[in-house]
Design a protein around this motif. Structure first.
Motif, PDB file in Angstrom:
ATOM      1  N   ALA A   8       0.670  -8.200  -3.083  1.00 41.46           N
ATOM      2  CA  ALA A   8      -0.896  -8.177  -2.976  1.00 41.46           C
ATOM      3  C   ALA A   8      -1.359  -8.407  -1.689  1.00 41.46           C
ATOM      4  O   ALA A   8      -2.509  -8.328  -1.476  1.00 41.46           O
ATOM      5  N   SER A 122      -0.569  -5.214  -8.495  1.00 43.22           N
ATOM      6  CA  SER A 122      -0.407  -5.969  -7.035  1.00 43.22           C
ATOM      7  C   SER A 122      -0.097  -4.757  -6.386  1.00 43.22           C
ATOM      8  O   SER A 122      -0.997  -4.770  -4.903  1.00 43.22           O
ATOM      9  N   TYR A 125      -3.539  -2.768  -5.882  1.00 43.74           N
ATOM     10  CA  TYR A 125      -4.482  -3.617  -5.142  1.00 43.74           C
ATOM     11  C   TYR A 125      -4.125  -3.643  -3.541  1.00 43.74           C
ATOM     12  O   TYR A 125      -5.294  -3.339  -2.725  1.00 43.74           O
ATOM     13  N   TRP A 129      -6.289  -1.763  -0.716  1.00 42.91           N
ATOM     14  CA  TRP A 129      -7.070  -2.703   0.300  1.00 42.91           C
ATOM     15  C   TRP A 129      -6.854  -2.259   1.490  1.00 42.91           C
ATOM     16  O   TRP A 129      -7.742  -2.133   2.534  1.00 42.91           O
ATOM     17  N   ARG A 171      -9.168  -0.238 -14.141  1.00 39.04           N
ATOM     18  CA  ARG A 171      -8.537   0.045 -12.797  1.00 39.04           C
ATOM     19  C   ARG A 171      -7.927   1.500 -12.671  1.00 39.04           C
ATOM     20  O   ARG A 171      -7.422   2.144 -11.705  1.00 39.04           O
TER      21      ARG A 171
END
Length: 214
Positions: A8, A122, A125, A129, A171
């Protein structure tokens, strides 16, 4: 235990590793960097690939596990999370590959235990990002979790399972229970399930029950 945080981006690679040389010197222990190829229990020695046998009175084994890749088509196709030191460089390649793609990309994790759920969240994410930091949308990335069990996180209590079902739903992760993978067919990574269903993926992460090392 720090692997999901490493994936992550919460930790650096250096923060998740220990240099065994200085640690062994601090503890007053000998550090032998070699591969164990056998154990002679009658003579109480560990057989090494490069150095003479090492005698022992008490022996502790902590060599981790290897992936159970018995499903036809899995070996050499999927990315197993075990052993972890082999997973990291493969994850970096997968990450860069996903960041370069512009078309619809389907990423799947096989395994509905804590390891599979943690890893999927993870990975999702981190990719979201990184794309966001480039000013790009991650809407082309789709995530799937397949497990042979009737529910995720079977060794956890009902409240934990309910919470993570909600998190995965929020999610946008497709959760496929009662979906035991019986074969993987290429080149598009088609997962075939025991129940007759199938799923086409671009990337497959394997987090099923591991087995003892040979």
């Amino acid at each position: 235990g720090m692997l999901p945080g490493l994936i992550a981006g919460l930790y650096t690679f250096e923060e998740t590793n220990i240099d065994l040389g200085p640690l062994a010197r601090f503890a007053g222990a000998r550090f032998l960097h070699d591969e164990v190829v056998g154990i002679d229990t009658d003579n109480k020695v560990v057989l090494c690939r490069e150095r003479p046998p090492v005698a022992f009175d008490v022996l502790s084994l902590n060599i981790g596990s290897t992936p159970g890749l018995r499903v036809p088509g899995a070996k050499g196709t999927v990315i197993p999370v075990k052993p972890i030191d082999g997973f990291w460089p493969q994850w970096e390649v997968l990450r860069d590959r996903c960041l370069q793609r512009r078309n619809e990309t389907h990423i799947g994790v096989v395994g509905g235990g804590a390891g599979g759920v943690e890893l999927l969240l993870s990975v999702q994410y981190r990719l979201r990002w990184l794309l966001g930091s480039q000013g790009r949308s991650s809407s082309h990335l789709h995530f799937h979790l397949a497990t042979m069990g009737k529910e995720i996180l079977p060794t956890h209590n009902a409240r934990v399972r309910a919470k993570f079902r909600r998190v995965l739903q929020e999610r946008g992760v497709e959760v496929m229970t009662n979906s035991k993978v019986t074969a993987i067919e290429g080149p598009s990574y088609r997962l075939k399930f025991e129940n007759g269903g199938w799923l086409d993926l671009d990337e497959v992460l394997w987090v099923t029950t591991a087995r003892a090392a040979s």
